[in-house]
Scaffold this motif. Structure first.
Motif, PDB file in Angstrom:
ATOM      1  N   HIS A 267      32.593  99.960  -5.343  1.00  0.00           N
ATOM      2  CA  HIS A 267      31.700  98.774  -5.393  1.00  0.00           C
ATOM      3  C   HIS A 267      30.548  99.132  -4.489  1.00  0.00           C
ATOM      4  O   HIS A 267      30.958  99.162  -3.327  1.00  0.00           O
ATOM      5  CB  HIS A 267      32.350  97.658  -5.554  1.00  0.00           C
ATOM      6  N   PHE A 268      29.323  99.309  -4.892  1.00  0.00           N
ATOM      7  CA  PHE A 268      28.282  99.525  -3.999  1.00  0.00           C
ATOM      8  C   PHE A 268      28.171  98.316  -3.204  1.00  0.00           C
ATOM      9  O   PHE A 268      27.919  97.080  -3.756  1.00  0.00           O
ATOM     10  CB  PHE A 268      26.857  99.849  -4.814  1.00  0.00           C
ATOM     11  N   LEU A 269      27.866  98.417  -1.848  1.00  0.00           N
ATOM     12  CA  LEU A 269      27.704  97.194  -1.012  1.00  0.00           C
ATOM     13  C   LEU A 269      26.329  97.087  -0.470  1.00  0.00           C
ATOM     14  O   LEU A 269      25.560  96.172  -0.979  1.00  0.00           O
ATOM     15  CB  LEU A 269      28.612  97.074   0.073  1.00  0.00           C
ATOM     16  N   GLU A 270      25.920  98.125   0.148  1.00  0.00           N
ATOM     17  CA  GLU A 270      24.455  98.121   0.615  1.00  0.00           C
ATOM     18  C   GLU A 270      24.133  99.330   1.238  1.00  0.00           C
ATOM     19  O   GLU A 270      24.952 100.150   1.474  1.00  0.00           O
ATOM     20  CB  GLU A 270      24.208  97.088   1.665  1.00  0.00           C
ATOM     21  N   MET A 271      22.923  99.557   1.650  1.00  0.00           N
ATOM     22  CA  MET A 271      22.753 100.846   2.277  1.00  0.00           C
ATOM     23  C   MET A 271      21.897 100.504   3.726  1.00  0.00           C
ATOM     24  O   MET A 271      20.941  99.631   3.756  1.00  0.00           O
ATOM     25  CB  MET A 271      21.442 101.825   1.528  1.00  0.00           C
ATOM     26  N   ASN A 272      22.637 100.858   4.731  1.00  0.00           N
ATOM     27  CA  ASN A 272      22.052 100.483   6.001  1.00  0.00           C
ATOM     28  C   ASN A 272      21.113 101.799   6.663  1.00  0.00           C
ATOM     29  O   ASN A 272      21.354 102.816   6.914  1.00  0.00           O
ATOM     30  CB  ASN A 272      23.063 100.466   7.090  1.00  0.00           C
ATOM     31  N   THR A 273      19.695 101.453   6.640  1.00  0.00           N
ATOM     32  CA  THR A 273      18.687 102.287   7.009  1.00  0.00           C
ATOM     33  C   THR A 273      18.366 102.548   8.469  1.00  0.00           C
ATOM     34  O   THR A 273      17.466 102.305   9.139  1.00  0.00           O
ATOM     35  CB  THR A 273      17.312 101.584   6.274  1.00  0.00           C
ATOM     36  N   ARG A 274      19.654 102.894   9.129  1.00  0.00           N
ATOM     37  CA  ARG A 274      19.548 103.035  10.667  1.00  0.00           C
ATOM     38  C   ARG A 274      20.786 103.830  11.048  1.00  0.00           C
ATOM     39  O   ARG A 274      21.701 104.308  10.124  1.00  0.00           O
ATOM     40  CB  ARG A 274      19.716 101.744  11.040  1.00  0.00           C
ATOM     41  N   LEU A 275      21.269 103.903  12.398  1.00  0.00           N
ATOM     42  CA  LEU A 275      22.208 104.499  12.886  1.00  0.00           C
ATOM     43  C   LEU A 275      23.374 103.654  12.673  1.00  0.00           C
ATOM     44  O   LEU A 275      23.086 102.330  13.142  1.00  0.00           O
ATOM     45  CB  LEU A 275      21.990 105.093  14.313  1.00  0.00           C
ATOM     46  N   GLN A 276      24.526 103.563  12.383  1.00  0.00           N
ATOM     47  CA  GLN A 276      25.692 102.834  12.477  1.00  0.00           C
ATOM     48  C   GLN A 276      26.258 102.800  13.873  1.00  0.00           C
ATOM     49  O   GLN A 276      26.434 103.764  14.710  1.00  0.00           O
ATOM     50  CB  GLN A 276      26.697 103.220  11.330  1.00  0.00           C
ATOM     51  N   VAL A 277      26.943 101.582  14.170  1.00  0.00           N
ATOM     52  CA  VAL A 277      27.853 101.680  15.260  1.00  0.00           C
ATOM     53  C   VAL A 277      28.934 102.567  15.324  1.00  0.00           C
ATOM     54  O   VAL A 277      29.203 103.044  16.430  1.00  0.00           O
ATOM     55  CB  VAL A 277      28.326 100.251  15.507  1.00  0.00           C
ATOM     56  N   GLU A 278      29.380 102.896  13.991  1.00  0.00           N
ATOM     57  CA  GLU A 278      30.706 103.799  14.169  1.00  0.00           C
ATOM     58  C   GLU A 278      30.235 105.162  14.029  1.00  0.00           C
ATOM     59  O   GLU A 278      30.997 106.143  13.641  1.00  0.00           O
ATOM     60  CB  GLU A 278      31.489 103.249  13.025  1.00  0.00           C
ATOM     61  N   HIS A 279      29.136 105.521  14.246  1.00  0.00           N
ATOM     62  CA  HIS A 279      28.694 107.137  14.098  1.00  0.00           C
ATOM     63  C   HIS A 279      29.374 107.926  14.803  1.00  0.00           C
ATOM     64  O   HIS A 279      29.342 109.282  14.426  1.00  0.00           O
ATOM     65  CB  HIS A 279      26.999 107.233  14.206  1.00  0.00           C
ATOM     66  N   PRO A 280      29.936 107.681  16.130  1.00  0.00           N
ATOM     67  CA  PRO A 280      30.339 108.564  16.746  1.00  0.00           C
ATOM     68  C   PRO A 280      31.868 109.228  16.130  1.00  0.00           C
ATOM     69  O   PRO A 280      31.989 110.413  16.552  1.00  0.00           O
ATOM     70  CB  PRO A 280      31.076 107.830  18.055  1.00  0.00           C
ATOM     71  N   VAL A 281      32.343 108.749  15.228  1.00  0.00           N
ATOM     72  CA  VAL A 281      33.640 109.305  14.638  1.00  0.00           C
ATOM     73  C   VAL A 281      33.033 110.495  13.717  1.00  0.00           C
ATOM     74  O   VAL A 281      33.519 111.589  13.480  1.00  0.00           O
ATOM     75  CB  VAL A 281      34.566 108.488  13.719  1.00  0.00           C
ATOM     76  N   THR A 282      31.986 110.448  13.244  1.00  0.00           N
ATOM     77  CA  THR A 282      31.219 111.444  12.196  1.00  0.00           C
ATOM     78  C   THR A 282      30.745 112.525  13.118  1.00  0.00           C
ATOM     79  O   THR A 282      31.173 113.760  12.700  1.00  0.00           O
ATOM     80  CB  THR A 282      30.029 110.888  11.440  1.00  0.00           C
ATOM     81  N   GLU A 283      30.199 112.027  14.395  1.00  0.00           N
ATOM     82  CA  GLU A 283      29.782 113.205  15.138  1.00  0.00           C
ATOM     83  C   GLU A 283      30.813 114.018  15.619  1.00  0.00           C
ATOM     84  O   GLU A 283      30.820 115.414  15.727  1.00  0.00           O
ATOM     85  CB  GLU A 283      29.292 112.469  16.504  1.00  0.00           C
ATOM     86  N   ALA A 284      31.933 113.520  16.036  1.00  0.00           N
ATOM     87  CA  ALA A 284      33.253 114.138  16.445  1.00  0.00           C
ATOM     88  C   ALA A 284      33.662 114.951  15.219  1.00  0.00           C
ATOM     89  O   ALA A 284      34.277 116.194  15.666  1.00  0.00           O
ATOM     90  CB  ALA A 284      34.378 113.217  16.804  1.00  0.00           C
ATOM     91  N   VAL A 285      33.766 114.763  14.141  1.00  0.00           N
ATOM     92  CA  VAL A 285      34.455 115.578  13.072  1.00  0.00           C
ATOM     93  C   VAL A 285      33.430 116.625  12.672  1.00  0.00           C
ATOM     94  O   VAL A 285      33.893 117.763  12.403  1.00  0.00           O
ATOM     95  CB  VAL A 285      34.647 114.549  11.944  1.00  0.00           C
ATOM     96  N   PHE A 286      32.271 116.296  12.753  1.00  0.00           N
ATOM     97  CA  PHE A 286      31.309 117.439  12.407  1.00  0.00           C
ATOM     98  C   PHE A 286      30.534 118.286  13.515  1.00  0.00           C
ATOM     99  O   PHE A 286      29.881 119.062  13.275  1.00  0.00           O
ATOM    100  CB  PHE A 286      30.108 116.841  11.382  1.00  0.00           C
TER     101      PHE A 286
END
Length: 620
Positions: A267-286
């Motif tokens: 179910h679509f909630l929203e799109m956040n047009t910014r950097l997210q607080v939790e972006h470090p986990v994506t940085e770590a994985v990629f």
């Protein structure tokens, strides 16, 4: 080429952006309120500009002052971070019109997606125009919001108006926009999101999924990447929808598309047009730096056709200065020590900094990366358990227990996890030997022979407050050194105590700041040997549970008014969130000291309700 970036934010994200800029050889400019004049983000930047004339809570919403500061400091670009003005199209336009580079999406994309109501219409969805009992439960949300602010779950139609009022007030304070809307509340779902990154040449990366289901007050607490337990088909569908949303608004830069996943459906909630607080986990994985990529995109760089490959699993926990056992009450005071070894730690505080009342209570984000999910979870839980966090009460114990809870490790946790599990997760479990270790460390600081007697004498006595209970410990000075009943003291100095307990040697690291003592993760307060009688309050007294500002009182509340137990009487704003204060008993208001605008400290008397419930005094 960008050479100087003004960071239009504060705290952890401002420090994190400054770190990447420094690595890229880019100068940084910080802005600050009067309350943040000595904050870490101002100290790590190359230059800092005071934002004058606004209340601390509103300072970072003054886009005109921020643009003026950027020009005065010679910056050539602005990074908004997250929160505050990061999703404000008017601010993005003002930055561009001033001749500065905007490290973010185009204003038109922000306008299309930053308002949740417009975003849902773009995705073919509609908020509820009216609400009936058949629609319950529903969710009230701030149209311009994020981070759980301006969000309320409504299960009783009679409370809808009050919750709408509270959500509007909270949204206005946090985002400068009081628009809210209502949508169905999906229970038992998981919060899953997709990180995107797009350049100005038509390339859109979808950087996998994140699971952010462990939330309190609709604010994320623990996040991980990739989201575990999803089928390849569902993962593909989520990424496809995220890319479609980005292309629909000609998106540029980093953004996140959020979904609620329940019963195999998204179910679509929203799109956040910014950097997210939790972006470090994506940085770590990629293996990437999203802030560096944001800057590259803002400079017009072309992204590779495909993103890097994912590697392993990452988990992030948000460390908050709050007491989960007391309705998540925010905490303030001096942060004497913050160290979480072995994992990535993003923070806006340094040892000795003061945690104030004006902003979000997040102290830091701890991030662990490992080849597998179980290894990453174990690594993060262990690091937090061993962490040195000396200062106000935090949610550290809750984080450790959450990471080790069977429901989380087995990937069964959803957004209602804390509603179900909070009591057991906050049950006090202090170390029973902590008071003795504290006393022995303190005793070492005195003369070795100051308490020793040639003849047997009374033991030394120390009292401590630990987990809300008083503990008395006894020890003796002997020819051989310090001694205590039931254990053997192997070693004792001001910082380390080693006890032999039933043949097992245990180490206790001790730190003391005035009457506050920390033995490992256990916090204690040293009490006087003969305490003064405590000043009491009349029964029915309503005391402020936290520092904050009274933002409103209930309609009709006055001395002489009758109230029911549990009825909301007034609301405090602390760290950009509203906290409801209810009547402790049913009865008559006999004193009222709260009024809108009054600032209060913990323990301030707000009101007194005289309990006039009839009592049965019949002898038994």
């Amino acid at each position: 080429m960008i050479t100087s970036v003004l960071v239009a934010n504060r705290g952890e994200i401002a420090c994190r952006i400054a770190r990447t800029c420094r690595e890229l050889g880019i100068r940084t400019v910080a802005v600050h309120s009067d309350a943040d004049a000595g904050a870490l983000h101002t100290r790590v930047a190359d230059a800092a500009v005071r934002l004058p004339g606004a209340a601390p809570a509103d300072t970072y919403l003054r886009g005109d002052l921020i643009v003026k500061a950027a020009l005065a400091a010679g910056a050539d670009a602005v990074h908004p971070g997250y929160g505050f003005l990061s999703e404000n199209a008017g601010f993005a336009r003002a930055v561009r019109e001033a001749g500065l580079a905007w490290i973010g999406p185009p204003p038109e994309a922000i306008e299309a997606m930053a308002s949740k109501t417009r975003a849902k219409k773009l995705m073919g969805l509609q908020p509820l125009a009216t609400v009936t009992a058949d629609d319950l439960p529903v969710l009230v949300k701030a149209a311009a919001g994020g981070g759980g602010r301006g969000m309320r779950v409504v299960r009783d139609l009679d409370t809808l108006d009050a919750e709408l009022t509270a959500a509007r007030a909270e949204a206005l304070a946090a985002f400068g926009d009081d628009e809210v809307f209502v949508e169905p509340y999906v229970e038992g779902g998981r919060h899953v999101e997709v990180q995107i990154l797009a350049d100005t040449h038509g390339t859109v990366w979808t950087l996998g999924t994140r699971d952010c289901s462990l939330q309190r007050r609709h604010q994320k607490v623990i996040e991980e990447a990739p989201a575990p337990g999803l089928t390849p088909e569902l993962t593909g569908s989520l990424c496809e929808m995220a890319e479609r949303a980005a292309r629909a608004v000609d998106y540029v830069g980093a953004g996140t598309v959020e979904f609620l996943v329940a019963h195999g459906r998204a179910h679509f909630l929203e799109m956040n047009t910014r950097l997210q607080v939790e972006h470090p986990v994506t940085e770590a994985v990629f293996g990437i730096d999203l802030v560096a990529l944001q800057i590259r995109v803002a400079e017009g760089a072309v992204l590779d056709e495909e993103p890097p490959s994912a590697r392993g699993h990452a988990v992030e926990a948000r460390l908050y200065a709050e007491d989960p056992a007391r309705d998540w009450a925010p905490q303030t005071g001096t942060l004497h020590r913050l160290a979480v070894p072995g994992v990535r730690l993003d923070t806006g505080y340094a040892d000795g900094d003061t945690i104030g009342v004006h902003y979000d209570p997040m102290l830091a984000k701890a991030v662990a990366h490992a080849p597998t999910r179980s290894e990453a979870v174990r690594k993060l839980a262990g690091a937090l358990e061993r962490a040195e966090i000396h200062g106000p009460v935090t949610n550290r114990d809750l984080l450790v227990r959450s990471l080790r809870h069977e429901e989380f490790t087995a990937v069964r946790a959803d957004t209602g996890f804390y509603e179900r599990r909070l009591p057991q997760l906050t049950e006090p479990a202090p170390d029973p030997y902590a008071p003795l270790a504290a006393a022995l460390a303190d005793a070492h600081g005195r003369s070795r022979f100051g308490g020793w007697r040639n003849l047997p004498s009374q033991p030394q006595v120390k009292r401590y407050l630990m987990a809300g209970e008083e503990h008395e410990v006894r020890y003796r000075h002997t020819r051989e050194g310090l001694a205590a009943d039931g254990v053997r003291v192997v070693h004792a100095d001001a910082r380390l105590v080693v006890l032999d307990i039933d043949g097992v040697q245990r180490k206790f690291e001790v730190a003391r700041y005035g009457d506050q003592v920390y033995v490992g993760p256990t916090a204690l307060t040293a009490l006087p040997r003969f305490p003064e009688p405590a000043a009491g309050h009349a029964p029915g007294s309503l005391l402020a549970p936290m520092p904050g500002t009274v933002v409103r009182v209930a309609d009709g509340l006055a001395v002489g008014a009758r109230v029911q137990a549990g009825r909301p009487l007034l609301w405090l704003e602390a760290m950009k969130m509203e906290h409801k204060i209810t009547a402790p008993v049913s009865g008559t208001v006999t004193a009222l000291h709260a009024h809108p605008g009054r600032q209060v400290e913990p323990g301030t008397l707000l009101a007194v309700v005289d309990d006039d419930t009839p009592r049965d005094d019949t002898p038994r």
